[in-house]
Design an enzyme around this catalytic site. Structure first.
Site, mmCIF file in Angstrom:
data_model
loop_
_atom_site.group_PDB
_atom_site.id
_atom_site.type_symbol
_atom_site.label_atom_id
_atom_site.label_comp_id
_atom_site.label_asym_id
_atom_site.label_seq_id
_atom_site.Cartn_x
_atom_site.Cartn_y
_atom_site.Cartn_z
ATOM 1 N N GLU A 14 0.812 -1.217 0.000
ATOM 2 C CA GLU A 14 0.000 0.000 0.000
ATOM 3 C C GLU A 14 0.847 1.270 0.000
ATOM 4 O OE1 GLU A 14 -2.542 -3.309 1.135
ATOM 5 O OE2 GLU A 14 -0.617 -2.618 1.948
ATOM 6 N N HIS A 60 -11.197 -5.396 8.074
ATOM 7 C CA HIS A 60 -11.958 -5.345 6.834
ATOM 8 C C HIS A 60 -13.268 -4.569 6.967
ATOM 9 C CE1 HIS A 60 -9.182 -8.617 6.078
ATOM 10 N NE2 HIS A 60 -9.545 -8.661 4.808
#
Length: 330
Positions: free
Chosen positions: A62, A131
């Site tokens: 990321e 998540h």
């Protein structure tokens, strides 16, 4: 031009395809977005259609995705990067906060940073840890970063096109709980919706309900029940852009109704609901017939799937808050 009933997820795909087709400087990148079409299939078919140089599979990194997006965007490439889940966005914050948000100011306007960072967010899909976060307030606190959240297929299509065409960085958060919840007619006409603007979804006289993202569904359902069962007419506003917030629309609505309830999935403490409530108290205090109320998630980490429905606000929670606000007598 095609006009189809599609889901929010399909609207994201449609907008990305339109952007790639209309502007050769648009590039997509992210983990598994190419051959696999993304973890939710938001980019399904785009690499086959536009090629590997424009729909790029990246390593699981990321920090690299964000840094590369910043670098490319300063050189005129409109990068649309995907972070698989909002809970994985934290390694990218260095580049977003220290560079993307400051680029125009740092260079006195010589460089801009026309990048979009897409991320699915929110709970309600029985996901594991990291998540299901809703940390939009953290990102909306950063000057120079726009934070945009669609709540329907039409707004997903129009707002994503606007974000890609924007000359400043945009964080585009997609409420995954409603990715496939319903279908709406969406015209693939290439027309963007305005950023920095609230959308009034329902006119009302008695109370203003303010929300965004997936919680718009429960908010509209609560408004419908309140009208049918109690003759309470709620004005429903979708904030849509959380930085900068269109306070003028919110102020005008609350001046009219005199009451408001703010609904969001994120935790109560430090959420955007507190910012909106404070602004309303500062600007329309004498018009308020009751203090603003907030209906939010709990001040705890999003629980695992067996308990996530206990965390998420529901229609009954909203109705209770509205009735208590309507009954307030000081």
């Amino acid at each position: 031009m095609n006009n189809h009933a599609i889901t929010l997820l399909e609207a994201v795909n449609l907008a990305l395809a339109r952007a790639l087709e209309d502007d050769s400087d648009v590039v997509l990148m992210g983990e598994d977005i190419g051959a696999n079409g993304g973890v939710f299939r938001a980019t399904d078919g785009l690499q086959a259609r536009f090629g590997e140089r424009r729909v790029i599979d990246t390593p699981l990194a990321e920090t690299m995705i964000a840094g590369l997006s910043v670098g490319l965007s300063t050189q005129g490439i409109r990068t649309v990067a995907e972070i698989q889940f909002m809970g994985f966005i934290f390694p990218a914050l260095e580049h977003l906060i220290a560079h993307a948000a400051r680029m125009r100011n740092r260079t006195r306007g010589r460089l801009s940073c026309p990048m979009v960072l897409r991320a699915p967010f929110g709970g309600g899909i029985h996901a594991p840890e990291h998540h299901s976060e809703s940390t939009e307030a953290l990102l909306a606190h950063i000057p120079g970063l726009r934070v945009v959240i669609p709540s329907s297929p039409v707004r997903a299509y129009g707002l994503l096109l606007a974000a890609i065409r924007c000359d400043d960085p945009v964080i585009f958060l997609e409420p995954k709980r409603i990715y496939r919840a319903s279908k709406t007619l969406v015209e693939d006409d290439g027309n963007a919706l305005p950023l920095d603007t609230c959308f009034t979804l329902r006119e009302g006289r008695d109370i203003t309900l303010i929300s965004w993202g997936a919680m718009i569904q429960e908010t509209l359902a609560a408004a419908h029940r309140l009208e049918q069962e109690d003759d309470i007419l709620c004005e429903v506003i979708d904030v849509a852009t959380l930085n900068p917030i269109d306070h003028a629309t919110l102020i005008a609505s609350v001046k009219k109704t005199g009451r408001c309830v703010i609904i969001h999935e994120a935790p109560h403490h430090g959420g955007l609901g507190a910012e909106i409530s404070a602004t309303l108290c500062e600007q329309v205090l004498t018009s308020l017939q009751a203090p603003p109320r907030r209906v939010t998630g709990d001040d705890t980490i999003m629980p695992y799937y067996r308990n996530e429905q206990l965390y998420l606000p529901d229609v009954d929670d909203i109705i209770m808050a509205v009735k208590e606000t309507m009954e307030y007598s000081g």
